[in-house]
Scaffold this active site. Structure first.
Site, PDB file in Angstrom:
ATOM      1  N   GLU A 400     -10.394  -6.548 -47.625  1.00  0.00           N
ATOM      2  CA  GLU A 400     -11.352  -6.594 -47.094  1.00  0.00           C
ATOM      3  C   GLU A 400     -12.448  -5.463 -47.626  1.00  0.00           C
ATOM      4  O   GLU A 400     -14.267  -4.934 -48.282  1.00  0.00           O
ATOM      5  CB  GLU A 400     -11.556  -6.061 -45.626  1.00  0.00           C
ATOM      6  N   GLN A 422     -11.893 -12.000 -41.829  1.00  0.00           N
ATOM      7  CA  GLN A 422     -10.509 -13.357 -41.026  1.00  0.00           C
ATOM      8  C   GLN A 422     -10.655 -12.795 -39.963  1.00  0.00           C
ATOM      9  O   GLN A 422     -10.518 -14.046 -38.938  1.00  0.00           O
ATOM     10  CB  GLN A 422      -9.454 -13.557 -41.492  1.00  0.00           C
ATOM     11  N   ALA A 424     -11.810  -9.839 -36.724  1.00  0.00           N
ATOM     12  CA  ALA A 424     -12.482  -8.738 -36.500  1.00  0.00           C
ATOM     13  C   ALA A 424     -11.799  -7.041 -36.979  1.00  0.00           C
ATOM     14  O   ALA A 424     -12.383  -5.745 -38.100  1.00  0.00           O
ATOM     15  CB  ALA A 424     -14.050  -8.468 -35.749  1.00  0.00           C
ATOM     16  N   ASP A 425     -10.141  -7.005 -36.389  1.00  0.00           N
ATOM     17  CA  ASP A 425     -10.083  -5.755 -36.015  1.00  0.00           C
ATOM     18  C   ASP A 425      -9.241  -5.817 -38.070  1.00  0.00           C
ATOM     19  O   ASP A 425      -9.390  -4.690 -37.850  1.00  0.00           O
ATOM     20  CB  ASP A 425      -8.144  -6.775 -35.644  1.00  0.00           C
ATOM     21  N   PHE A 426      -9.591  -6.596 -38.937  1.00  0.00           N
ATOM     22  CA  PHE A 426      -8.871  -6.069 -40.226  1.00  0.00           C
ATOM     23  C   PHE A 426     -10.246  -5.476 -40.446  1.00  0.00           C
ATOM     24  O   PHE A 426     -10.158  -4.790 -41.980  1.00  0.00           O
ATOM     25  CB  PHE A 426      -9.208  -7.586 -41.250  1.00  0.00           C
ATOM     26  N   ILE A 427     -11.284  -5.373 -39.890  1.00  0.00           N
ATOM     27  CA  ILE A 427     -12.403  -4.623 -40.954  1.00  0.00           C
ATOM     28  C   ILE A 427     -11.927  -3.240 -40.895  1.00  0.00           C
ATOM     29  O   ILE A 427     -13.089  -2.317 -41.436  1.00  0.00           O
ATOM     30  CB  ILE A 427     -14.345  -4.589 -40.221  1.00  0.00           C
ATOM     31  N   HIS A 467      -5.211  -8.374 -32.994  1.00  0.00           N
ATOM     32  CA  HIS A 467      -6.433  -9.901 -33.164  1.00  0.00           C
ATOM     33  C   HIS A 467      -7.099 -10.268 -32.342  1.00  0.00           C
ATOM     34  O   HIS A 467      -7.443 -11.034 -32.347  1.00  0.00           O
ATOM     35  CB  HIS A 467      -5.593 -11.349 -33.603  1.00  0.00           C
TER      36      HIS A 467
END
Length: 665
Positions: A400, A422, A424-427, A467
């Site tokens: 990311e 993929q 938004a949590d992974f931002i 997620h």
């Protein structure tokens, strides 16, 4: 031409006088700055004393159109690229007339006209940006490379590894240059790095790695020339320049933690002294000439420094500072009043906007995990790679921060970048590039950055705590980012078209639950919608609900219930964008209803609703007949089990009691 066989051969092929002047100028500036520190006339200086050969040799060996991304000990990059000396000295002294107008210090800025992009304080952050620049060169088939500097300490950061991997996978023309000067502040390199040679890391990313004597100017030049030739045709390369920091991390910190014998050892390897010895031995430059060059430089530097110190401190106004945060945006083009429409799903509206923009602007590049052949986790980009090709629709590794940094590099080269998270949590893994690099760049040195981060977010689908998060408030708090959250297909299409032409970094949040559950009439013609203008989703007179995203649909459902059950007319205001957000429309609604509920799916504490409530409590206090009510999710991670999410976490379940409580006040 093959590289020279020896330093003497190298020296004979160049303008030795000009090279000596280029090497000595940063040394003379260093000496002046150290004098000013001792005199108490400046407060801070990050010294590159004894490391000048790396900056000067690298810049000398690269072409003027090649990008260099230096660090704070690389003064010689800027002087060898011949930046304006008066502005440079004002920048170094923190005076009016510097490159950042007092908004940042020393080398924390860029000069696109010189193909220079300075650092931010997060050590390896510019390496992914170099990947984006290299990607731009590959896309346009230009004979250019990007050379990104990094310290030995910064090689332990994730951005270093993400960038090396991305550059290797995509065969990008990038030179990664590690300036190993023995210490990361006070920590010796051997206490932070497990191997003797950082260049060994190259093998893990299938690229060449080379150790270079960083205090030998000719060795540096030879290595960078060879690296450039390799990077341009075959892909990235890692150079480790061995040198030493003989001054403190910054001058005030001193060097008490460094053994005296180590400083003495490296002082004997001083790059200026070694250059002088070589050219004298070969009869390429005599002592009198070198003395004259140095004397002239000392006089010029002294005059410039004293002049800069006499310049006024930077001045500005709050209005000027606010105007500097964002680049000016083009005017949106709303649909015509009689535009034809068709019923469209939320997800299709987003896809249509993205597709049309890519047809219209062949420079837009998409990046993200699994967005090409797979079409993305939610199939928004399904079919895109077949239409637009793999150079414009690019699967990234799971990086990311690396992907967002690469997006910034593309934008510096005026290629609009769209980066899909993929989820938004992974931002959170891309937080640094988003809030510290993208968000601050225009304010600090005026470069517009057209980067849109698409972020599928929100709960309601039983996806669990990693997620389902709604983290929009994180980014609304950061000056320099715009935050957009559409609730309808019409707005999704129009606001995304606006985002894709806006020369500023934008967080575009797309609620996953709305993708395939919400339909609406969408104009078939091209159109864009303005940021900062709320929408009255339903007119009413008894109370106002201010919300956004999925909250709009909750509010409309509640308004329908209250009208049927109690004859109460609720007005629903859809903010559509959180940065900027439309205070005027909310106040106009309150003039009619005098009661306010602020609703959002995100957790309550420090959610964006708190900002809305506080602002309206200040500017709309006289309009209120009752205390403002906030409706939000519980301050809990999002539970996985659907009943827990619906009954305990979701704000939807708490809306009706709050509305009835407000109406009864």
């Amino acid at each position: 031409m093959p590289p020279p066989d020896s330093p003497a051969d190298a020296a004979s092929e160049i303008d030795v006088r000009a090279l000596y002047e280029a090497l000595v100028e940063p040394r003379v500036i260093e000496e002046k700055m150290l004098t000013l520190i001792r005199q108490g006339r400046i407060a801070k200086w990050f010294s590159g004393y004894g490391q000048e050969a790396i900056a000067v040799g690298t810049t000398w060996a690269l072409g003027d159109r090649d990008y260099i991304l230096p660090m704070h000990r690389n003064l010689g990059v800027w002087t060898t690229r011949d930046v304006d000396r008066e502005r440079l000295f004002c920048q170094l002294m923190g005076k009016e007339g510097g490159f950042t107008n007092g908004r940042d210090r020393t080398f924390h800025f860029g000069l696109p006209e010189k193909n220079l992009v300075g650092m931010i304080s997060h050590m390896a952050a510019m390496l992914p940006v170099a990947c984006g620049l290299g990607q731009a060169f590959r896309y346009r088939d230009e004979d250019r490379v990007a050379c990104a500097f990094c310290g030995d300490g910064g090689t332990r950061e994730g951005d270093f590894h993400e960038a090396l991997n991305l550059a290797s996978v995509w065969d990008l023309p990038v030179i990664f240059l590690v300036e190993n000067n023995g210490y990361g502040l006070s920590t010796p390199t051997d206490e932070a790095v497990a191997v003797d040679d950082i260049a060994d890391a190259a093998a893990g990313y299938d690229m060449p790695g080379r150790v270079v004597d960083g205090n030998d100017l000719f060795a540096v030049m030879d290595a960078v020339r060879e690296a450039r030739a390799h990077a341009r045709t075959e892909g990235p390369i890692l150079l480790e320049m061995k040198t030493f920091r003989v001054r403190g991390h910054e001058e005030a910190s001193g060097t008490a933690y460094v053994p005296d014998e180590l400083i003495e050892e490296w002082t004997e390897k001083d790059p200026v002294d070694r250059f002088v010895a070589t050219v004298r031995e070969q009869g390429l430059l005599d002592g009198d000439t070198m003395d004259a060059i140095r004397s002239d430089l000392e006089a010029r530097v002294d005059t410039l420094a004293e002049w800069a110190l006499d310049q006024p401190e930077p001045s500005s106004t709050p209005e000027e500072e606010r105007d500097a945060v964002f680049a000016p945006s083009p005017e949106p083009e709303p649909p015509s009043p009689d535009a034809e429409t068709e019923e469209t799903r939320f997800i299709d509206a987003i896809q249509d906007a993205l597709w049309a923009a890519m047809e219209e602007d062949e420079d837009i590049i998409l990046m993200g995990q699994d967005i090409a052949e797979y079409g993305g986790a939610f199939k928004v980009t399904d079919g895109f790679v077949e239409e637009f090709g793999t150079e414009r629709v690019r699967n990234t590794p799971i990086i990311e921060d690396g992907a967002i940094g690469a997006g910034m590099g593309l934008a510096i080269e005026d290629l609009p970048a769209v980066v899909e998270m993929q989820y938004a949590d992974f931002i959170s893994c891309g937080f640094n590039q988003t809030v510290n690099n993208l968000a601050t760049t225009h304010y600090r040195w005026g470069k517009p950055l057209n980067v849109t981060i698409r972020a599928p977010f929100g709960g309601g689908i039983g996806a669990g705590p990693f997620h389902s998060q709604s983290r929009e408030a994180w980014f609304a708090h950061v000056p320099g980012l715009k935050v957009v959250i559409p609730a309808t297909p019409r707005d999704a299409k129009g606001l995304l078209r606006t985002a894709l032409t806006d020369p500023n970094p934008i967080l575009f949040f797309e609620h996953k639950k709305l993708y395939r559950s919400v339909r609406g009439e969408v104009p078939t013609e091209d159109y864009s919608l303005p940021f900062g203008e709320a929408r009255i989703a339903r007119k009413g007179s008894d109370a106002t609900i201010v919300t956004y995203g999925v909250g709009v649909h909750w509010a409309l459902a509640e308004a329908e219930h209250q009208a049927e059950a109690n004859g109460v007319e609720l007005e629903v205001v859809d903010l559509r964008t959180l940065v900027p957000w439309d205070r005027e429309t909310v106040c106009q609604s309150l003039e009619k209803t005098n009661r306010l509920v602020v609703l959002h799916e995100a957790t309550r504490t420090a959610g964006f609703g708190a900002e809305v409530a506080a602002e309206l409590g200040e500017i709309g206090f006289k309009l209120l007949d009752a205390p403002i009510r906030r409706v939000a999710a519980e301050d809990l991670p999002v539970p996985n089990a659907k009943p827990l999410e619906d009954e305990i976490f979701s704000a939807e379940a708490r809306l009706r009691p709050k509305v009835e409580e407000l109406l009864e006040f």
